[in-house]
Design an enzyme around this catalytic site. Structure first.
Site, short mmCIF file in Angstrom:
data_model
loop_
_atom_site.label_atom_id
_atom_site.label_comp_id
_atom_site.label_asym_id
_atom_site.label_seq_id
_atom_site.Cartn_x
_atom_site.Cartn_y
_atom_site.Cartn_z
N CYS A 15 -2.26 3.58 8.95
CA CYS A 15 -1.06 2.88 9.37
C CYS A 15 -0.22 3.79 10.26
O CYS A 15 -0.21 5.02 10.09
CB CYS A 15 -0.23 2.41 8.17
SG CYS A 15 1.07 1.23 8.62
N TYR A 21 7.56 1.60 0.25
CA TYR A 21 7.05 0.78 -0.86
C TYR A 21 5.62 0.29 -0.65
O TYR A 21 5.17 -0.60 -1.36
CB TYR A 21 7.96 -0.43 -1.08
CG TYR A 21 8.27 -1.23 0.18
CD1 TYR A 21 7.25 -1.81 0.94
CD2 TYR A 21 9.57 -1.40 0.61
CE1 TYR A 21 7.53 -2.53 2.08
CE2 TYR A 21 9.87 -2.13 1.75
CZ TYR A 21 8.84 -2.70 2.49
OH TYR A 21 9.11 -3.41 3.62
N GLY A 66 -3.07 -1.22 5.28
CA GLY A 66 -2.81 -0.50 6.51
C GLY A 66 -2.24 -1.36 7.62
O GLY A 66 -1.62 -2.37 7.41
N ARG A 134 11.30 0.78 6.09
CA ARG A 134 10.18 0.59 7.02
C ARG A 134 10.36 1.52 8.22
O ARG A 134 10.86 1.11 9.29
CB ARG A 134 10.09 -0.87 7.45
CG ARG A 134 9.80 -1.83 6.30
CD ARG A 134 9.48 -3.23 6.79
NE ARG A 134 8.30 -3.25 7.63
CZ ARG A 134 7.04 -3.25 7.17
NH1 ARG A 134 6.81 -3.25 5.86
NH2 ARG A 134 6.03 -3.24 8.00
N CYS A 255 -1.55 -18.11 -4.18
CA CYS A 255 -2.41 -17.59 -5.25
C CYS A 255 -1.62 -17.21 -6.49
O CYS A 255 -2.01 -17.53 -7.62
CB CYS A 255 -3.17 -16.39 -4.71
SG CYS A 255 -4.15 -15.49 -5.93
N CYS A 276 -9.63 -8.57 -4.97
CA CYS A 276 -8.25 -8.90 -4.62
C CYS A 276 -7.64 -7.74 -3.85
O CYS A 276 -8.01 -6.57 -4.06
CB CYS A 276 -7.44 -9.17 -5.90
SG CYS A 276 -5.66 -9.40 -5.66
N ASP A 277 -6.67 -8.05 -2.99
CA ASP A 277 -5.98 -7.02 -2.22
C ASP A 277 -5.24 -6.04 -3.13
O ASP A 277 -5.07 -4.86 -2.79
CB ASP A 277 -4.98 -7.70 -1.27
CG ASP A 277 -4.48 -6.78 -0.17
OD1 ASP A 277 -5.12 -5.74 0.07
OD2 ASP A 277 -3.46 -7.10 0.45
N CYS A 317 4.42 -17.63 -23.47
CA CYS A 317 4.29 -18.51 -22.32
C CYS A 317 3.89 -19.92 -22.76
O CYS A 317 4.37 -20.92 -22.20
CB CYS A 317 3.24 -17.98 -21.35
SG CYS A 317 3.70 -16.43 -20.54
N CYS A 320 6.85 -21.93 -23.65
CA CYS A 320 7.96 -21.93 -22.70
C CYS A 320 7.99 -23.21 -21.87
O CYS A 320 6.98 -23.65 -21.33
CB CYS A 320 7.84 -20.73 -21.76
SG CYS A 320 9.16 -20.63 -20.53
#
Length: 371
Positions: A15, A21, A66, A134, A255, A276-277, A317, A320
């Protein structure tokens, strides 16, 4: 195989910015090989040939990093050219790219327009919020350069949206962020909560977002968005759009709102594939696109029980009233409970927001219906 979607890292974790972050920089640093360099043609061509052969109806190629533009424009020219040569005529091909915009120029924008790319531009709203986290490698803010890219994309007629990372600091300044994005003409907006480093407890970073901060952020953003809607001005905010879609009885397209992980493929620059990313880690490696079939990659996912683990519904959950809308959020935000995925870190934030906004979410449905 049904329609296929593949997320590619053509420049791996490389990058030209140093965002405080960045979850993928943290994730990649935990691998034996943090950076696989640039994706060679042997990998991209193998991926294309297998994808267009297996997909039914459509295939989507999503480029991320990246910073994916570091692969160079010639990489994308070759990629789209090879897709054109190999894809059957009845297959719909879609492209998208998530970029910081720093390298975009007229040549890039012309290519993106010609090949119908959807461009996600990473922009944290206002100058104050954006430049706080950033920055480039010299520590300089990047707000002006990203806005320049936005103008270039606009002049070229490229379809675009913005991705804004919600930090604790930005959550306190959402009024100025939303105002800046609207004034900039960014009609399609997406806000995602930041992630703390993998090996750390939540809340220890200067950018960290607490559940209380996230709840207030959601409430304030919703107030701003709904006020605009009442005045006849619609700004597409992906999270709110999905909630309205769900209230109408449809499945969300996002997602993290489905309650379970889907069948995804993340292809790193060397051809390694992950589920997954957020899980591009050695322990989650499914195989390599040059060596393995889609069926073999799917079997590896099954052996990891990656999807099955996300289907667990914690006892709280299940009781809930908000679970049909919340569905316990993204797997990466779920806390571990006795070595199992438990409640979402932002559980209380979602509950407070739904109680606050539900009547007006129904009202928004009525306001958005064509007259």
């Amino acid at each position: 195989m049904p329609p296929l979607s593949v997320l590619l890292k053509p420049a791996s974790s490389s990058c030209n910015l140093r965002c405080a972050y960045c979850f993928y920089a943290d994730e990649a640093s935990a691998r034996a090989v943090p950076n696989y360099g640039l994706m060679p043609k042997e990998v991209s061509h193998a991926l294309i040939e297998k994808a267009v052969k297996a997909a039914e109806g459509s295939v989507t190629f999503l480029f991320q990093g990246g910073e994916p533009t570091l692969a160079g424009l010639d990489f994308y020219r070759d990629f789209t050219g090879h897709v054109t040569k190999t894809a059957p005529p009845n297959l719909t091909v879609q492209y998208s790219i998530q970029t910081n915009g720093i390298l975009l120029d007229e040549a890039w924008c012309g290519f993106l327009k010609e090949n119908h790319f959807l461009v996600g531009l990473s922009l944290d709203g206002s100058r104050e919020c954006h430049d706080r986290f950033r920055r480039d490698g010299t520590g300089q803010g990047t707000y002006d350069r990203v806005l320049r890219a936005a103008r270039l994309l606009g002049r070229a007629g490229v379809e675009r949206n913005v991705l804004t990372v919600v930090t604790g600091y930005l959550a306190k300044h959402i009024q100025s962020v939303f105002s800046a994005l609207c004034k900039g003409g960014f009609r399609f907006q997406q806000y995602i909560p930041c992630l703390d480093p993998l090996a750390e407890e939540r809340g220890g970073q200067r950018y960290s977002l607490s559940p209380n901060q996230y709840e207030e952020f959601l409430k304030t953003l919703f107030d701003l968005w709904y006020r605009e809607l009442e005045r006849g001005r619609y700004w597409s905010i992906r999270y709110f759009d999905n909630l309205i879609w769900m209230l109408e009885g449809h499945a969300p397209e996002q997602c993290s709102m489905r309650g379970r992980c889907g069948r995804q493929y993340l292809a790193e620059a060397d051809g390694s594939v992950y589920p997954c990313d957020f899980y591009g880690l050695d322990s989650y490696r499914l195989g390599n696109i040059r060596e393995n079939s889609w069926a073999e990659l799917d079997r590896a996912r099954e052996e990891l029980r990656f999807v099955q683990a996300s289907e667990r519904v914690p006892e709280q959950c299940g009781r809930c009233q908000w679970y049909p809308l919340c569905r316990n959020g993204c797997r990466r935000d779920r806390l571990l409970e006795a070595d199992e995925l438990g409640r979402n870190y932002y559980c209380e934030a979602y509950a407070g927001f739904f109680a606050y906004a539900l009547p007006r979410l129904h009202g928004a449905r009525a306001l958005l219906k064509p007259r």
